[in-house]
Design an enzyme around this catalytic site. Sequence first.
Site, short mmCIF file in Angstrom:
data_model
loop_
_atom_site.label_atom_id
_atom_site.label_comp_id
_atom_site.label_asym_id
_atom_site.label_seq_id
_atom_site.Cartn_x
_atom_site.Cartn_y
_atom_site.Cartn_z
N TYR A 11 0.83 -1.21 0.00
CA TYR A 11 0.00 0.00 0.00
C TYR A 11 0.87 1.27 0.00
O TYR A 11 0.77 2.11 -0.92
CB TYR A 11 -0.92 -0.06 1.22
CG TYR A 11 -1.66 1.20 1.56
CD1 TYR A 11 -2.35 1.94 0.58
CD2 TYR A 11 -1.70 1.66 2.88
CE1 TYR A 11 -3.05 3.09 0.92
CE2 TYR A 11 -2.40 2.80 3.22
CZ TYR A 11 -3.06 3.51 2.24
OH TYR A 11 -3.75 4.65 2.57
N LEU A 33 6.00 -10.34 -2.68
CA LEU A 33 4.56 -10.48 -2.95
C LEU A 33 3.85 -11.31 -1.88
O LEU A 33 2.80 -11.89 -2.14
CB LEU A 33 4.30 -11.07 -4.35
CG LEU A 33 4.77 -10.17 -5.51
CD1 LEU A 33 4.45 -10.83 -6.86
CD2 LEU A 33 4.11 -8.79 -5.47
N ALA A 74 7.39 -4.84 5.80
CA ALA A 74 7.35 -5.35 7.17
C ALA A 74 5.96 -5.91 7.48
O ALA A 74 4.99 -5.58 6.80
CB ALA A 74 7.67 -4.23 8.15
N SER A 116 7.19 3.71 13.14
CA SER A 116 5.77 3.76 13.53
C SER A 116 5.60 4.50 14.85
O SER A 116 6.48 4.46 15.72
CB SER A 116 5.27 2.33 13.69
OG SER A 116 4.04 2.32 14.35
N TYR A 140 5.18 -5.64 17.67
CA TYR A 140 5.30 -4.86 16.44
C TYR A 140 6.11 -3.59 16.71
O TYR A 140 7.11 -3.30 16.02
CB TYR A 140 3.90 -4.50 15.90
CG TYR A 140 3.94 -3.45 14.83
CD1 TYR A 140 4.49 -3.71 13.58
CD2 TYR A 140 3.45 -2.16 15.08
CE1 TYR A 140 4.55 -2.73 12.60
CE2 TYR A 140 3.50 -1.17 14.11
CZ TYR A 140 4.06 -1.46 12.88
OH TYR A 140 4.12 -0.48 11.92
N LYS A 144 10.04 -2.25 15.40
CA LYS A 144 10.33 -0.97 14.73
C LYS A 144 11.41 -0.22 15.51
O LYS A 144 12.32 0.38 14.92
CB LYS A 144 9.04 -0.13 14.64
CG LYS A 144 8.03 -0.70 13.67
CD LYS A 144 8.50 -0.54 12.24
CE LYS A 144 7.64 -1.24 11.22
NZ LYS A 144 8.11 -1.10 9.85
N HIS A 188 -7.50 -2.83 9.20
CA HIS A 188 -7.55 -1.40 9.48
C HIS A 188 -8.96 -0.85 9.46
O HIS A 188 -9.81 -1.28 8.68
CB HIS A 188 -6.66 -0.65 8.49
CG HIS A 188 -5.21 -0.95 8.68
ND1 HIS A 188 -4.50 -1.77 7.85
CD2 HIS A 188 -4.36 -0.56 9.66
CE1 HIS A 188 -3.26 -1.87 8.29
NE2 HIS A 188 -3.14 -1.15 9.40
N1 UDP Z 1 -10.56 -0.63 15.13
C1 UDP Z 1 -11.88 -0.96 15.41
N2 UDP Z 1 -12.50 -1.86 14.61
C2 UDP Z 1 -11.88 -2.45 13.54
C3 UDP Z 1 -10.54 -2.09 13.25
C4 UDP Z 1 -9.91 -1.17 14.06
O1 UDP Z 1 -12.46 -0.48 16.38
O2 UDP Z 1 -12.52 -3.27 12.87
C5 UDP Z 1 -9.88 0.36 15.98
C6 UDP Z 1 -8.58 -0.13 16.59
O3 UDP Z 1 -8.82 -0.82 17.78
C7 UDP Z 1 -7.82 1.19 16.78
C8 UDP Z 1 -8.32 2.06 15.62
O4 UDP Z 1 -9.53 1.46 15.16
O5 UDP Z 1 -8.22 1.79 17.98
C9 UDP Z 1 -7.34 2.12 14.46
O6 UDP Z 1 -6.97 0.79 14.16
P1 UDP Z 1 -6.18 0.38 12.85
O7 UDP Z 1 -6.03 -1.12 12.87
O8 UDP Z 1 -6.86 0.99 11.66
O9 UDP Z 1 -4.77 1.10 12.99
P2 UDP Z 1 -3.68 1.06 14.18
O10 UDP Z 1 -3.98 2.27 15.03
O11 UDP Z 1 -3.79 -0.23 14.91
O12 UDP Z 1 -2.40 1.21 13.45
#
Ligand code: UDP
Length: 327
Positions: A11, A33, A74, A116, A140, A144, A188
């Site tokens: 992405y 990939l 990663a 991150s 994770y 990083k 996400h």
């Molecule tokens: N989140 C959620 N439901 C989902 C996916 C993510 O409530 O189906 C929440 C997650 O717990 C976090 C926020 O959305 O608080 C962002 O999560 P994401 O996985 O997009 O990114 P991260 O902050 O983990 O890098």
Amino acid sequence: MKVLVCGGAGYIGSNMTAMLREAGHEPVVYDNLSSGHQKAVKTADFVKGDLADFDMLVKILTYKQIDAVMHFAAFIEVSESVENPLEFYRNNVCNTHTLLAAMEKCNIDKFVFSSSAAVYGTPEKTPITEDAATNPINPYGQTKLAVERMCHCQSQTGRLKYAALRYFNAAGAGADGSLGEDHKLESHLIPLAIEAALGKKDEIKIFGVDYPTDDGTCIRDYIHIEDLCSAHLLALEKLNYENELIYNLGNGKGYSVQQVIETVKKVSGKNFRVVNDLRRAGDPPILTADATKAIEGLGWEVKYPELEAIIETAWKWHSENPNGYAD
Ligand code: UDP
């Protein structure tokens, strides 16, 4: 510059590759990939290869006369890192070591690394500045931080110049509408909410409604993919005269999970079911960036400061490509 983009079929890497080309550089994508899509590589040479393969890396770096390396390859999923820490250390740390060793052998010293906000763990105060304590709360984030430290030590020898760019939440699609977010196992928030809006999923779950925030859901700082990539370009240029750069890349503005879901409903014009669920392991309540250092130090300008505009680009890509890159 001739730039090897490791993870350039993913992405962020694919958007970066397009932007490098647009800026007059010559990107070469190196990707195994495992999670990327060759179709996302539109304007660069593509080499299928693994970061564990030292000999192959040395060959490519030499044969393609590479000047600099950008590294996006990663594992990224926090909960998976809690389940499978050894895999994360192998891929994120050991393979980056192999990459740095290959660069050293080939006398290539410029390195831009995807770090991150997870390196901060649960910050004492937000927005977070780069001098805040680094205390990752999941494997994770630890991987990083381990790579950042490895880069720091190597830079002390004079054989590496690096930029560690600490991403907050990358989101949206490239403005020409052709490069979006298509993870094989999507975790996400924004793409999952969009999938619910498209009717591909029955519902979206909110992971935790009892956080110490106004509406009880986690707050994150969403940064548009093109803004993220433009900072990389500036950092790459700055490595011509600086050895060690560490920057937060975020908008400085936080949005709760609830607000993100409401914005996806507004932008898409679709309603969908939202279910309150338990907290997800490894999630800090609030992560927002103080990106003053990048704005001043790189001359970085953010084109998408508003969540709604970011989500509009994501919605456009997902609604035009409902099966991602599979079509
Ligand atoms: N989140 C959620 N439901 C989902 C996916 C993510 O409530 O189906 C929440 C997650 O717990 C976090 C926020 O959305 O608080 C962002 O999560 P994401 O996985 O997009 O990114 P991260 O902050 O983990 O890098």
